[in-house]
Design a protein around this motif. Structure first.
Motif, PDB file in Angstrom:
ATOM      1  N   TYR A  50       0.789  -1.222   0.000  1.00 27.54           N
ATOM      2  CA  TYR A  50       0.000   0.000   0.000  1.00 27.54           C
ATOM      3  C   TYR A  50       0.835   1.294   0.000  1.00 27.54           C
ATOM      4  O   TYR A  50       0.308   2.341  -0.369  1.00 27.54           O
ATOM      5  CB  TYR A  50      -0.935   0.031   1.221  1.00 27.54           C
ATOM      6  N   CYS A  51       2.083   1.233   0.409  1.00 28.27           N
ATOM      7  CA  CYS A  51       2.883   2.459   0.550  1.00 28.27           C
ATOM      8  C   CYS A  51       3.951   2.602  -0.526  1.00 28.27           C
ATOM      9  O   CYS A  51       4.226   3.711  -0.995  1.00 28.27           O
ATOM     10  CB  CYS A  51       3.564   2.502   1.923  1.00 28.27           C
ATOM     11  N   LEU A  52       4.565   1.485  -0.920  1.00 22.13           N
ATOM     12  CA  LEU A  52       5.754   1.551  -1.771  1.00 22.13           C
ATOM     13  C   LEU A  52       5.445   1.903  -3.222  1.00 22.13           C
ATOM     14  O   LEU A  52       6.351   2.147  -3.997  1.00 22.13           O
ATOM     15  CB  LEU A  52       6.508   0.220  -1.703  1.00 22.13           C
ATOM     16  N   SER A  53       4.192   1.972  -3.590  1.00 22.20           N
ATOM     17  CA  SER A  53       3.873   2.367  -4.965  1.00 22.20           C
ATOM     18  C   SER A  53       4.102   3.856  -5.190  1.00 22.20           C
ATOM     19  O   SER A  53       4.434   4.280  -6.303  1.00 22.20           O
ATOM     20  CB  SER A  53       2.421   2.010  -5.289  1.00 22.20           C
ATOM     21  N   CYS A  54       3.936   4.665  -4.141  1.00 20.80           N
ATOM     22  CA  CYS A  54       4.134   6.119  -4.256  1.00 20.80           C
ATOM     23  C   CYS A  54       5.335   6.610  -3.447  1.00 20.80           C
ATOM     24  O   CYS A  54       6.010   7.554  -3.847  1.00 20.80           O
ATOM     25  CB  CYS A  54       2.896   6.877  -3.795  1.00 20.80           C
TER      26      CYS A  54
END
Length: 240
Positions: A50-54
């Motif tokens: 959920y976090c590492l995409s952005c």
């Protein structure tokens, strides 16, 4: 003297600006245990999904995470690596800064040290207090970070919240669940505990070794103090 006075005034002014920009919403109490590998593994899974995409975490390497969390390199490669296929790479992302700034209005910050700069209590409360706000470009706002540019990426898990009542005092503002997510409120809290625990570990991986070495260092200091005391008595016995 004038230079010192100027520096002092600048420090006071900058401190005042920081406090003025912060929210007075009460922060959650968080219990951090970076020795709980099961919690760190669950938190790592949420972070990668959920976090590492952005957001990047460029000061952490997948290989270091595998070693500290008790995972094999194959387990990390198969389940936690989505932006590279090299286990020794740092956790970077493919999204370009200019693109993210155009989409969100600001470049999403690197999260390697966010737990050290903001604190785990702030992180936990921030991720818990998103609420629907049609006036915002992303459709959401936050009680801890007003007018945040970040979308509520965890909404499939938490659901959508809205303001139950809004007092002039932000600390009295309450939220209620409008649309349920896949997790119950208690399950979402537990998930946040794991995520914040992992991000706290990520901010200082050496803390694991430091806490293991700490008792031995204290034992050495106590032993050395005893030896030093008897040496002092021997060297000064003819004087005292």
């Amino acid at each position: 003297m004038k230079r010192m006075t100027t520096c002092l005034l600048l420090f006071i002014s900058s401190t005042s600006l920081v406090w003025a920009a912060s929210s007075n919403y009460p922060l959650d109490t968080v219990e951090i245990n970076i020795n709980d590998k099961a919690s760190l593994q669950r938190g790592a899974q949420v972070f990668m999904n959920y976090c590492l995409s952005c957001h990047s975490a460029k000061y952490m390497r997948y290989s270091r995470m595998a070693q500290d969390l008790g995972l094999t390199e194959q387990e990390v490669t198969d389940n936690l690596m989505f932006t590279t296929d090299k286990i020794h790479d740092p956790m970077t992302i493919a999204m370009q800064s200019k693109d993210s700034e155009g989409w969100f209005g600001v470049t999403p910050p690197d999260l390697s040290l966010v737990a050290r700069s903001r604190g785990p209590e702030w992180l936990h409360t921030y991720l818990r207090t998103f609420y629907l706000d049609p006036s915002r470009p992303t459709g959401v706002n936050n009680l801890v970070f007003k007018d945040t540019a970040m979308p509520h990426v965890l909404w499939p898990l938490q659901g959508w919240q809205e303001l139950a009542d809004k007092d002039s005092d932000t600390s009295s503002t309450k939220l209620e669940l409008a649309v349920a997510g896949t997790l119950s409120p208690s399950e979402y809290e537990k998930m946040l505990d794991d995520l914040v625990n992992f991000m706290t570990y990520m901010g200082e991986p050496a803390r694991l070794e430091r806490e293991k070495l700490g008792p031995w260092v204290l034992f050495y200091i106590a032993l050395f103090c005893g030896v030093a005391y008897f040496l002092k008595r021997e060297y000064w016995k003819d004087i005292h």
